[in-house]
Enzyme design. Structure first.
Site, PDB file in Angstrom:
ATOM      1  N   HIS A  72       0.826  -9.273  10.539  1.00  0.00           N
ATOM      2  CA  HIS A  72      -0.354  -9.821   9.864  1.00  0.00           C
ATOM      3  C   HIS A  72       0.071 -10.527   8.583  1.00  0.00           C
ATOM      4  CE1 HIS A  72      -3.694  -7.143  11.802  1.00  0.00           C
ATOM      5  NE2 HIS A  72      -2.952  -7.778  12.687  1.00  0.00           N
ATOM      6  N   TYR A 200     -11.322  -5.293   4.502  1.00  0.00           N
ATOM      7  CA  TYR A 200     -11.741  -4.287   3.530  1.00  0.00           C
ATOM      8  C   TYR A 200     -13.087  -4.718   2.960  1.00  0.00           C
ATOM      9  CZ  TYR A 200      -6.887  -2.598   3.521  1.00  0.00           C
ATOM     10  OH  TYR A 200      -5.661  -2.091   3.873  1.00  0.00           O
ATOM     11  N   PRO A 292      -5.645   6.274   1.073  1.00  0.00           N
ATOM     12  CA  PRO A 292      -5.223   5.329   2.109  1.00  0.00           C
ATOM     13  C   PRO A 292      -5.637   3.886   1.851  1.00  0.00           C
ATOM     14  CG  PRO A 292      -7.123   6.580   2.852  1.00  0.00           C
ATOM     15  CD  PRO A 292      -6.701   7.190   1.541  1.00  0.00           C
ATOM     16  N   LYS A 296      -0.356   2.827   1.645  1.00  0.00           N
ATOM     17  CA  LYS A 296       0.949   3.100   1.056  1.00  0.00           C
ATOM     18  C   LYS A 296       1.556   4.454   1.429  1.00  0.00           C
ATOM     19  CE  LYS A 296       1.256  -0.800  -0.698  1.00  0.00           C
ATOM     20  NZ  LYS A 296       2.071  -1.717   0.070  1.00  0.00           N
ATOM     21  N   TYR A 384       0.704  -5.304  -1.697  1.00  0.00           N
ATOM     22  CA  TYR A 384       0.314  -4.984  -0.322  1.00  0.00           C
ATOM     23  C   TYR A 384       1.489  -5.127   0.633  1.00  0.00           C
ATOM     24  CZ  TYR A 384      -2.969  -4.276   3.489  1.00  0.00           C
ATOM     25  OH  TYR A 384      -3.636  -3.744   4.574  1.00  0.00           O
TER      26      TYR A 384
END
Length: 389
Positions: A72, A200, A292, A296, A384
């Site tokens: 991704h 998200y 979460p 990580k 990220y």
């Protein structure tokens, strides 16, 4: 029995460390409390940083990952009137890979089995002993009898409730912890995912996440009160609540139908310092836990493994103890940065019971600034895809 490095915990962190050490000719024995089938039943989503992907290649356990992992190059954020994509590839040159944690564990077991290396399951009563001496050992019950495993070093990859961290003296250990006042309800759908990249979503009703178990199946999460139980949520209720929290285009595409793998995970931040005592070293959940939201957890365990792997290699190849002496401080420096990122993502997207009007306005302003600032998006993207080791 004797080995060079005794590894307590047969999850992904312990197995990865064992496999990497084997590539350097360092002997290991892995001790696991549960039977293999139970370990492999712990199905969790996994967003893999580039560093973890590289370690799996180095460990010789990446064939299935290369074939089935989903690369991704971006993520989508929405909420408070904002809806935008973070282009990870354009901002950092990197990406993440979606590949289930249970698949990583299975791949590492297969690699270990192919080499004929020793993994003992069903070990109970494990206890590290004489860890502050140069001759540490472990005692444990296995095969109906008490056993002793002598070693040079012990690696505690045994989770937050394992036996290793308990051996750090109380007056030497500092534990920093924050429990968030909500959890995540997680479910799996056999219908095709409704997103190509992770979404998200923050809303007045709380947080939601659309993810992928694999290319053919979706995974979904809802922020829920800690007082809820998984069985309180019927399938239709979950789909309806997701639709209320997600952008309209995604809500309209939700497939409905049966859901499985229902569980509620509390959100928690936890760090134990030091991560070593004598000749025992802690990795992963044995030393720290992150919410979460920033994806990580497993990645932070992998960074611990990377530091310990190189420290032990330096010791056995060159007699250099500097990496071992510095392990805790080195690992914690990166851990606190990942804690910061997970905390910031959690505060950005969730609704808290005690939020004031000012808090809500700050949350809206932060999301609006992120939507319009390439610099802010770069900071998020760098974290990220994974900070350097």
């Amino acid at each position: 029995m004797r080995t060079q490095v005794a590894i307590v915990g047969g999850g992904p962190a312990g197995l990865l460390l064992a496999q990497l050490l084997h590539t350097q000719g360092i002997e290991t024995i892995v001790l696991e409390r549960y039977e293999r089938d139970e370990v492999l039943s712990r199905a969790r989503a996994a967003v893999l940083e580039r560093g973890l992907v590289d370690l799996l290649h180095e460990a010789g356990a990446s064939t299935s990952l290369d074939e089935n992992g989903l690369v991704h190059e971006g993520i989508r954020l929405s909420g408070n009137g904002q809806d935008f994509r973070i282009d990870l590839k354009a901002l950092t040159g990197g990406a993440v890979t979606i590949y289930g944690q249970e698949n990583i564990t299975a791949d590492l077991y297969a690699a270990r089995d192919a080499l004929g290396l020793t993994t003992l399951h069903g070990c109970s009563g494990m206890k590290p002993r004489d860890i502050d001496s140069d001759q540490p050992f472990l005692t444990f019950l296995h095969g109906g009898k008490m056993n002793r495993l002598d070693c040079d070093f012990i690696a505690g990859c045994d989770g937050v409730h394992g036996p290793c961290r308990k051996e750090v003296p109380d007056d030497a250990a500092q534990v920093v912890e924050q429990t968030f006042p909500f959890g995540w309800l997680g479910v799996k759908s056999d219908a095709a995912p409704v997103v190509d990249e992770l979404l998200y979503a923050g809303s007045d009703r709380g947080f939601a996440l659309c993810s992928l178990k694999d290319a053919a199946r979706g995974r979904y999460y809802l922020q829920v009160p800690l007082s809820d139980a998984p069985e309180d949520w019927e399938d239709d209720d979950i789909w309806e609540e997701l639709a209320r929290r997600l952008p309209q285009d995604v809500a309209d595409a939700l497939p409905g139908g049966g859901l499985s793998g229902r569980y509620i995970a509390p959100l928690r931040s936890f760090v134990s310092n030091p991560m070593q005592w004598g000749r025992m070293f802690l990795c992963g959940d044995a030393a720290h836990i992150v919410p979460p939201t920033g994806a990580k957890g497993l990645n932070t365990a992998a960074s611990d493994v990377q530091y310990l792997y190189h420290a032990l290699t330096g010791y056995y190849r060159k007699g250099d103890e500097a990496g071992l002496a510095a392990y805790s401080n080195t690992a914690l420096a990166r851990i606190w940065k990942t804690q910061r990122f997970s905390w910031s993502m959690t505060k950005l997207l969730h609704r808290f019971p005690d939020q004031s009007v000012f808090d809500l306005q700050m949350q809206r302003a932060e999301l609006a600034y992120l939507a319009g600032s390439e610099a802010a998006q770069t900071v998020l993207a760098e974290n990220y895809v994974g900070l350097p080791y």
